[in-house]
Scaffold this motif. Sequence first.
Motif, PDB file in Angstrom:
ATOM      1  N   UNK A   1      30.729  36.692  63.961  1.00 45.39           N
ATOM      2  CA  UNK A   1      32.313  36.530  63.407  1.00 45.39           C
ATOM      3  C   UNK A   1      33.430  37.009  63.734  1.00 45.39           C
ATOM      4  N   UNK A   2      32.655  37.791  64.894  1.00 43.14           N
ATOM      5  CA  UNK A   2      33.690  38.813  66.110  1.00 43.14           C
ATOM      6  C   UNK A   2      34.325  40.130  65.471  1.00 43.14           C
TER       7      UNK A   2
ATOM      8  N   UNK B   1      28.620  39.480  71.976  1.00 35.37           N
ATOM      9  CA  UNK B   1      27.165  39.268  71.601  1.00 35.37           C
ATOM     10  C   UNK B   1      25.701  39.308  72.235  1.00 35.37           C
ATOM     11  N   UNK B   2      25.551  40.864  72.697  1.00 33.76           N
ATOM     12  CA  UNK B   2      23.761  41.034  73.079  1.00 33.76           C
ATOM     13  C   UNK B   2      23.674  41.452  72.192  1.00 33.76           C
ATOM     14  N   UNK B   3      21.788  41.874  72.652  1.00 30.54           N
ATOM     15  CA  UNK B   3      20.707  42.876  71.755  1.00 30.54           C
ATOM     16  C   UNK B   3      21.336  44.035  72.286  1.00 30.54           C
TER      17      UNK B   3
ATOM     18  N   UNK C   1      14.444  39.130  62.077  1.00 35.55           N
ATOM     19  CA  UNK C   1      15.740  39.046  62.656  1.00 35.55           C
ATOM     20  C   UNK C   1      15.783  38.387  63.681  1.00 35.55           C
ATOM     21  N   UNK C   2      14.708  38.963  65.316  1.00 34.14           N
ATOM     22  CA  UNK C   2      15.191  38.662  66.081  1.00 34.14           C
ATOM     23  C   UNK C   2      14.870  36.675  66.451  1.00 34.14           C
ATOM     24  N   UNK C   3      13.818  36.601  65.717  1.00 37.62           N
ATOM     25  CA  UNK C   3      14.468  35.284  65.579  1.00 37.62           C
ATOM     26  C   UNK C   3      15.307  34.608  65.733  1.00 37.62           C
ATOM     27  N   UNK C   4      16.101  34.511  64.315  1.00 33.95           N
ATOM     28  CA  UNK C   4      16.721  33.583  64.293  1.00 33.95           C
ATOM     29  C   UNK C   4      18.100  34.150  64.968  1.00 33.95           C
ATOM     30  N   UNK C   5      18.150  35.531  65.702  1.00 39.40           N
ATOM     31  CA  UNK C   5      19.359  36.097  67.332  1.00 39.40           C
ATOM     32  C   UNK C   5      19.028  35.097  67.930  1.00 39.40           C
ATOM     33  N   UNK C   6      17.677  34.910  68.632  1.00 36.67           N
ATOM     34  CA  UNK C   6      17.322  33.668  69.553  1.00 36.67           C
ATOM     35  C   UNK C   6      17.618  32.227  69.363  1.00 36.67           C
ATOM     36  N   UNK C   7      17.691  31.961  68.068  1.00 36.23           N
ATOM     37  CA  UNK C   7      17.799  30.991  67.804  1.00 36.23           C
ATOM     38  C   UNK C   7      19.326  30.706  67.563  1.00 36.23           C
TER      39      UNK C   7
ATOM     40  N   UNK D   1      20.168  30.127  71.189  1.00 37.41           N
ATOM     41  CA  UNK D   1      19.825  29.113  72.598  1.00 37.41           C
ATOM     42  C   UNK D   1      21.273  27.870  71.134  1.00 37.41           C
ATOM     43  N   UNK D   2      21.579  27.913  70.467  1.00 43.57           N
ATOM     44  CA  UNK D   2      22.678  26.839  69.787  1.00 43.57           C
ATOM     45  C   UNK D   2      23.891  27.043  70.091  1.00 43.57           C
ATOM     46  N   UNK D   3      24.423  28.421  70.065  1.00 49.18           N
ATOM     47  CA  UNK D   3      25.841  28.446  70.472  1.00 49.18           C
ATOM     48  C   UNK D   3      25.777  29.258  71.708  1.00 49.18           C
ATOM     49  N   UNK D   4      24.948  29.538  72.436  1.00 48.09           N
ATOM     50  CA  UNK D   4      25.010  30.480  73.745  1.00 48.09           C
ATOM     51  C   UNK D   4      25.536  31.988  73.161  1.00 48.09           C
ATOM     52  N   UNK D   5      25.855  33.166  73.821  1.00 51.86           N
ATOM     53  CA  UNK D   5      26.033  34.427  73.409  1.00 51.86           C
ATOM     54  C   UNK D   5      27.358  34.270  73.051  1.00 51.86           C
ATOM     55  N   UNK D   6      28.470  33.658  73.293  1.00 46.15           N
ATOM     56  CA  UNK D   6      29.988  33.107  72.696  1.00 46.15           C
ATOM     57  C   UNK D   6      29.451  33.825  71.456  1.00 46.15           C
ATOM     58  N   UNK D   7      31.008  34.578  70.413  1.00 45.09           N
ATOM     59  CA  UNK D   7      30.580  34.406  69.083  1.00 45.09           C
ATOM     60  C   UNK D   7      32.008  33.557  68.523  1.00 45.09           C
ATOM     61  N   UNK D   8      31.352  33.196  66.978  1.00 47.42           N
ATOM     62  CA  UNK D   8      32.932  32.241  66.981  1.00 47.42           C
ATOM     63  C   UNK D   8      34.326  32.324  67.064  1.00 47.42           C
ATOM     64  N   UNK D   9      34.590  33.367  66.740  1.00 43.21           N
ATOM     65  CA  UNK D   9      36.357  34.387  67.617  1.00 43.21           C
ATOM     66  C   UNK D   9      36.283  33.824  69.359  1.00 43.21           C
ATOM     67  N   UNK D  10      35.362  34.879  70.032  1.00 42.31           N
ATOM     68  CA  UNK D  10      35.070  33.812  71.556  1.00 42.31           C
ATOM     69  C   UNK D  10      35.347  32.446  71.581  1.00 42.31           C
TER      70      UNK D  10
END
Length: 146
Positions: free
Chosen positions: A20-21, A30-32, A52-58, A61-70
């Motif tokens: 959510x930024x 948005x980094x590990x 949690x890591x699987x959720x993070x990777x998913x 993969x879907x949204x990229x490394x940008x947050x919603x705010x970005x």
Amino acid sequence: MSVSPAAEKALREAMARLKTGRPLHTDGAFTKENLYKEARVSRATMNRAGEIMAEWDAHVAEYGRRTKGEARRDTEAEGLAEKLKDKTAECVKLRKRLEAAATVIAALHHDNQALREHLDSRTGKLADLATRREESRGGPAVIGPR
């Protein structure tokens, strides 16, 4: 491998804040690295949280490394860039029209001066417009509406 319920909760909350930024402990990228720092757990603890890591990777993969705010910021910046492009094109168009009008006005002024000189050379004297108006109306010259 699994992690304690407290560490899992901390990682999920940290992931939600990063998505959510609204980070509390990092710069919000948005980094590990920011995930485990935001959760205030070790990297090893984060790595053991497989689900949690699987959720993070998913999510990545879907949204990229940008947050919603970005993403919102980037979308807004793209919209503003498009508006700027349109306004710049409009300014170029108006500048060309202005230059064309200035050229026409200069030509008309030149023609007017040439006609005045020609008329002056024929009559010996060129009357100004105010005097001509006064004479044609039989009274003082009035500029503007009466």
